[in-house]
Motif scaffolding. Sequence first.
Motif, PDB file in Angstrom:
ATOM      1  N   GLN A   1      40.295 -78.851   5.288  1.00 26.60           N
ATOM      2  CA  GLN A   1      39.887 -77.521   5.725  1.00 26.60           C
ATOM      3  C   GLN A   1      38.492 -77.606   6.337  1.00 26.60           C
ATOM      4  O   GLN A   1      37.564 -78.148   5.747  1.00 26.60           O
ATOM      5  N   GLN A   2      38.379 -77.061   7.543  1.00 26.27           N
ATOM      6  CA  GLN A   2      37.123 -77.146   8.268  1.00 26.27           C
ATOM      7  C   GLN A   2      36.035 -76.279   7.626  1.00 26.27           C
ATOM      8  O   GLN A   2      36.320 -75.219   7.063  1.00 26.27           O
TER       9      GLN A   2
ATOM     10  N   THR B   1      30.012 -88.988  11.514  1.00 24.39           N
ATOM     11  CA  THR B   1      29.543 -87.609  11.316  1.00 24.39           C
ATOM     12  C   THR B   1      30.600 -86.768  10.622  1.00 24.39           C
ATOM     13  O   THR B   1      30.289 -85.993   9.704  1.00 24.39           O
ATOM     14  N   ALA B   2      31.843 -86.899  11.050  1.00 26.31           N
ATOM     15  CA  ALA B   2      32.925 -86.122  10.447  1.00 26.31           C
ATOM     16  C   ALA B   2      33.091 -86.458   8.975  1.00 26.31           C
ATOM     17  O   ALA B   2      33.284 -85.564   8.134  1.00 26.31           O
ATOM     18  N   VAL B   3      32.991 -87.742   8.638  1.00 23.23           N
ATOM     19  CA  VAL B   3      33.206 -88.180   7.256  1.00 23.23           C
ATOM     20  C   VAL B   3      31.985 -87.887   6.381  1.00 23.23           C
ATOM     21  O   VAL B   3      32.103 -87.314   5.290  1.00 23.23           O
ATOM     22  N   ALA B   4      30.807 -88.262   6.869  1.00 20.76           N
ATOM     23  CA  ALA B   4      29.597 -88.157   6.042  1.00 20.76           C
ATOM     24  C   ALA B   4      29.062 -86.738   5.956  1.00 20.76           C
ATOM     25  O   ALA B   4      28.624 -86.292   4.884  1.00 20.76           O
TER      26      ALA B   4
ATOM     27  N   THR C   1      43.360 -77.133   8.495  1.00 24.22           N
ATOM     28  CA  THR C   1      43.225 -75.676   8.553  1.00 24.22           C
ATOM     29  C   THR C   1      41.782 -75.337   8.895  1.00 24.22           C
ATOM     30  O   THR C   1      40.858 -76.123   8.627  1.00 24.22           O
ATOM     31  N   ASN C   2      41.587 -74.168   9.488  1.00 24.50           N
ATOM     32  CA  ASN C   2      40.220 -73.747   9.793  1.00 24.50           C
ATOM     33  C   ASN C   2      39.586 -73.107   8.567  1.00 24.50           C
ATOM     34  O   ASN C   2      40.190 -73.074   7.483  1.00 24.50           O
ATOM     35  N   ALA C   3      38.374 -72.586   8.733  1.00 23.38           N
ATOM     36  CA  ALA C   3      37.643 -72.037   7.589  1.00 23.38           C
ATOM     37  C   ALA C   3      38.365 -70.851   6.966  1.00 23.38           C
ATOM     38  O   ALA C   3      38.199 -70.566   5.768  1.00 23.38           O
ATOM     39  N   ALA C   4      39.188 -70.155   7.765  1.00 22.78           N
ATOM     40  CA  ALA C   4      39.930 -69.002   7.249  1.00 22.78           C
ATOM     41  C   ALA C   4      41.243 -69.404   6.592  1.00 22.78           C
ATOM     42  O   ALA C   4      41.967 -68.546   6.074  1.00 22.78           O
ATOM     43  N   GLY C   5      41.582 -70.684   6.638  1.00 21.64           N
ATOM     44  CA  GLY C   5      42.814 -71.150   6.026  1.00 21.64           C
ATOM     45  C   GLY C   5      44.008 -71.185   6.954  1.00 21.64           C
ATOM     46  O   GLY C   5      45.117 -71.523   6.525  1.00 21.64           O
ATOM     47  N   ASP C   6      43.812 -70.846   8.221  1.00 23.18           N
ATOM     48  CA  ASP C   6      44.912 -70.881   9.193  1.00 23.18           C
ATOM     49  C   ASP C   6      45.077 -72.290   9.754  1.00 23.18           C
ATOM     50  O   ASP C   6      44.093 -73.010   9.961  1.00 23.18           O
ATOM     51  N   ALA C   7      46.329 -72.660  10.023  1.00 22.09           N
ATOM     52  CA  ALA C   7      46.618 -74.008  10.509  1.00 22.09           C
ATOM     53  C   ALA C   7      46.016 -74.226  11.894  1.00 22.09           C
ATOM     54  O   ALA C   7      46.071 -73.358  12.767  1.00 22.09           O
TER      55      ALA C   7
ATOM     56  N   LEU D   1      37.117 -88.832  21.087  1.00 24.78           N
ATOM     57  CA  LEU D   1      35.844 -88.254  20.642  1.00 24.78           C
ATOM     58  C   LEU D   1      35.928 -86.737  20.588  1.00 24.78           C
ATOM     59  O   LEU D   1      35.527 -86.109  19.594  1.00 24.78           O
ATOM     60  N   GLY D   2      36.460 -86.137  21.643  1.00 24.90           N
ATOM     61  CA  GLY D   2      36.566 -84.681  21.685  1.00 24.90           C
ATOM     62  C   GLY D   2      37.438 -84.131  20.570  1.00 24.90           C
ATOM     63  O   GLY D   2      37.101 -83.120  19.939  1.00 24.90           O
ATOM     64  N   PHE D   3      38.566 -84.779  20.306  1.00 27.53           N
ATOM     65  CA  PHE D   3      39.478 -84.301  19.263  1.00 27.53           C
ATOM     66  C   PHE D   3      38.871 -84.467  17.873  1.00 27.53           C
ATOM     67  O   PHE D   3      39.069 -83.616  16.995  1.00 27.53           O
ATOM     68  N   ILE D   4      38.141 -85.550  17.630  1.00 29.31           N
ATOM     69  CA  ILE D   4      37.481 -85.725  16.330  1.00 29.31           C
ATOM     70  C   ILE D   4      36.480 -84.601  16.097  1.00 29.31           C
ATOM     71  O   ILE D   4      36.428 -84.003  15.006  1.00 29.31           O
ATOM     72  N   MET D   5      35.700 -84.298  17.130  1.00 25.53           N
ATOM     73  CA  MET D   5      34.725 -83.223  17.002  1.00 25.53           C
ATOM     74  C   MET D   5      35.415 -81.871  16.815  1.00 25.53           C
ATOM     75  O   MET D   5      34.958 -81.038  16.023  1.00 25.53           O
ATOM     76  N   ASN D   6      36.516 -81.658  17.521  1.00 27.05           N
ATOM     77  CA  ASN D   6      37.226 -80.378  17.409  1.00 27.05           C
ATOM     78  C   ASN D   6      37.879 -80.225  16.044  1.00 27.05           C
ATOM     79  O   ASN D   6      37.760 -79.181  15.389  1.00 27.05           O
ATOM     80  N   GLU D   7      38.595 -81.258  15.597  1.00 24.59           N
ATOM     81  CA  GLU D   7      39.368 -81.152  14.360  1.00 24.59           C
ATOM     82  C   GLU D   7      38.474 -81.137  13.115  1.00 24.59           C
ATOM     83  O   GLU D   7      38.813 -80.526  12.106  1.00 24.59           O
ATOM     84  N   SER D   8      37.335 -81.803  13.182  1.00 27.22           N
ATOM     85  CA  SER D   8      36.442 -81.834  12.017  1.00 27.22           C
ATOM     86  C   SER D   8      35.648 -80.544  11.865  1.00 27.22           C
ATOM     87  O   SER D   8      35.184 -80.212  10.766  1.00 27.22           O
ATOM     88  N   GLY D   9      35.472 -79.806  12.973  1.00 23.03           N
ATOM     89  CA  GLY D   9      34.682 -78.577  12.939  1.00 23.03           C
ATOM     90  C   GLY D   9      33.335 -78.709  13.620  1.00 23.03           C
ATOM     91  O   GLY D   9      32.584 -77.729  13.732  1.00 23.03           O
ATOM     92  N   GLN D  10      32.998 -79.901  14.103  1.00 23.53           N
ATOM     93  CA  GLN D  10      31.704 -80.100  14.761  1.00 23.53           C
ATOM     94  C   GLN D  10      31.564 -79.226  16.002  1.00 23.53           C
ATOM     95  O   GLN D  10      30.505 -78.634  16.249  1.00 23.53           O
TER      96      GLN D  10
END
Length: 563
Positions: free
Chosen positions: A7-8, A56-59, A364-370, A429-438
């Motif tokens: 969850q982001q 960044t996504a992990v740490a 899922t995002n911060a609101a819990g939506d997929a 790179l773009g997808f990692i940043m998008n999916e992690s919430g960065q």
Amino acid sequence: MLLADYQQGYSPIADSVGWSSLVAILPLLVLFVLLGVLRMRAWLASLIATAVAVVTAVAAYSMPIGDALNSGALGAANGFFPIMWIVINAIWVYNLTVATGHFDVLRRSFASVSDDQRVQAIIIAFCFGALMEALAGFGTPVAISSVMLIALGFKPLKAATVSLVANTAPVAFGAIAVPITTLAGVTNLPVDHLGAMVGRQTPVLSAFVPLVLVLIVDRRKGLRQAWLPAVVAGVVFGVFQYLSSNFWSVQLADIIASLVAALAVVLLTRVWQPKETYQEAGRENGAAPEASPHAADDAARPARDTPFEVFRAYVPYLVIIVVFVLATRVPAIQGKPPSGVGDASGTGIESVTRIVNWPGLHITNAAGDAVGTTFKLNYLSTAGSLLLISGLVTLLILGVGPGRALKAYGRTLNQLKFAIVTVMLVLGLGFIMNESGQTTTLGVWVAGAGGLFAFLSPILGWFGVAVTGSDTSSNSLFGALQITAAHQAGLSPTLMAAANSSGGVLGKMISPQNLAIAASAVGMQGKEGIIFRRVIGWSLVFLLFMCVLVYLQSTPVLGWMVV
């Protein structure tokens, strides 16, 4: 667990969006410094920046390492299919025309239109350059236009400058609209809506670009004597780019616009020529570029190619238009795509299309939506496959054997090997940043500018292209950020996403990659700084124009233009 539901969160550092943004922007800063300052190879810089995004996504964002790597894999898959699949087949078709000598016929047909270099700049750098951008992109039009202008007597520095400045308005729809397709993929906005919105921004810009080319070639005297073909080319190109992107086909926008604009100028020259012919022969600050494989045969050819030879030179581009029109505008062929994951009810060329959930990725995002993590395999309907079909049809018409065609395809893959790796890494790179919430963190932060963000939005795209050299890469990096900021600031997501692409086209002429391509094409290796100084002013002037246009589109003044 390596693979787990994630969850982001958007403010993982001290529960502050500001501090979190300083961390979230690290992968982009690394990429830009490595490319723009250290001049590292694009694929290596992208690899290092992707590794930073994973760390960044992990740490910082506590994303499981399996999900971070898997998000990168999903992005890389999108980078190859459909994006590089389009580029590979587009450049294959172009390489076929070079190998068979049809490209040289095309060049001579352009030169026969007018012996005035101001008109030649419009025909070759603007019209034909836009066609090359439409079919291949990724620096191809700058290289080809520069060499053609040199062959017609342009001085190297002027040829490079004209080619770079001309490579603006068509970039957003380049390589069969790959930047728009990529933007749709990272923002989940419809391709048609994004294409239509970009088609209400860049056509306005195109009306002025040919005038600037004439000014570069012959200064104010050129404007006084050759403004008419410049206005005709710019206005016709803009009108047809708008019509195609909004009503006909986003993928064919540049192809249709460039061909009709070129035809308009050719027809104009049949009844009008400048009072004085402008020619500036001689070379300066450079050496002659490498000749075409068929240049040695030119002296033995007749003064004019036969109409049939000229027609054959245009055949590949005519075939592409016919194939795309049939595939995108004939309902029985176009069919209906599947509605969602696992649906197999597609018809026509969409009957083999499959939409699948990417294995092992559940976010899922911060609101819990997929968060969408699907992968679309549109084997036949994707632009790359349609280009492949067009190439096969062209082989039959031109009588090119399978051995020669396969050899050209192998050369194309070898030519693009680093570009393929680079695009896959940048999309990863773009997808990692998008999916992690960065990306969302950065979007929430920049949205603090409120309504002023509409003015700043094109600058993000310009900056991304100036450093990466690609509107596709810029859209993959900043597309999701743009719509996040738009939601936060109460602006149109479609407008802000489109502004990223439209602003990005103005950074193409100052990107290190494009400058290096132009310098190599005209024999000015190592003198990229001289070319940069010639084009940076035009890049900034056009950028300011686009910022004002987008801002006005976000207000009631030009709000009626928004899709």
